[in-house]
Design a protein around this motif. Structure first.
Motif, short mmCIF file in Angstrom:
data_model
loop_
_atom_site.label_atom_id
_atom_site.label_comp_id
_atom_site.label_asym_id
_atom_site.label_seq_id
_atom_site.Cartn_x
_atom_site.Cartn_y
_atom_site.Cartn_z
N ARG A 194 0.64 5.05 0.43
CA ARG A 194 -0.38 6.10 0.75
C ARG A 194 0.14 7.37 0.36
O ARG A 194 1.31 7.74 -0.02
N ARG A 195 -0.87 8.29 0.18
CA ARG A 195 -0.73 9.66 -0.66
C ARG A 195 -0.17 9.69 -1.83
O ARG A 195 0.70 10.29 -2.45
N GLY A 199 -6.10 9.54 -2.05
CA GLY A 199 -5.92 8.41 -1.15
C GLY A 199 -4.52 7.58 -1.74
O GLY A 199 -3.63 7.93 -2.34
N ALA A 200 -4.79 6.41 -1.29
CA ALA A 200 -3.42 5.26 -1.39
C ALA A 200 -3.79 4.56 -2.65
O ALA A 200 -5.02 4.37 -3.27
N THR A 211 1.08 -1.18 -0.06
CA THR A 211 0.04 0.03 0.05
C THR A 211 0.90 1.34 0.07
O THR A 211 1.82 1.42 1.08
#
Length: 125
Positions: free
Chosen positions: A24-25, A30-31, A22
């Motif tokens: 993030r940002r 979002g991810a 994952t």
């Protein structure tokens, strides 16, 4: 539905669990979730020498090849990981512990290759 995955790495921006990576940002909203089965390879990108200009890429792409998630600490980091998904644009990350993330990704890629090789070996017998 419950999430039964176990996290093996998490630095707040990048996390690895037993299902995938994952980032993030990654998007403004979002991810980005990448399953290990989608990863074709991982390449180290030193953020020194001629590549030092990349360490100032806080978010987005400057070369239409790498896409960098938002990481305001990137200017203080020395190594990025380029994730090959088989597409032109490659997610490029700067985890706090790049060696640990590279090892986790390599283990999952190797396990995936072993799983796809075993059925072929069974057919040859």
């Amino acid at each position: 539905m419950t999430d039964e995955s176990t996290t093996s790495y998490d630095d707040g921006g990048i996390s690895c669990d037993d299902q995938g990576l994952t980032i993030r940002r990654y998007y403004p909203w979002g991810a980005k979730r990448i399953h290990y089965t989608s990863i074709k390879g991982v390449q180290k990108l030193p953020l020194t020498g001629a590549n030092a200009v990349h360490r100032w890429r806080i978010w987005g792409s400057g070369d239409f090849l790498h896409w960098w998630n938002l990481d305001t600490n990137r200017p203080r980091k020395d190594l990025a990981l380029v994730i090959d998904l088989g597409h032109h644009v490659r997610p490029t990350i700067t985890p706090d512990a790049p060696t640990a993330v590279e090892r986790i990704l390599a283990e999952h890629i190797a396990a995936q290759l072993n799983q796809t090789a075993q059925p072929n070996q069974e057919r040859r017998r």
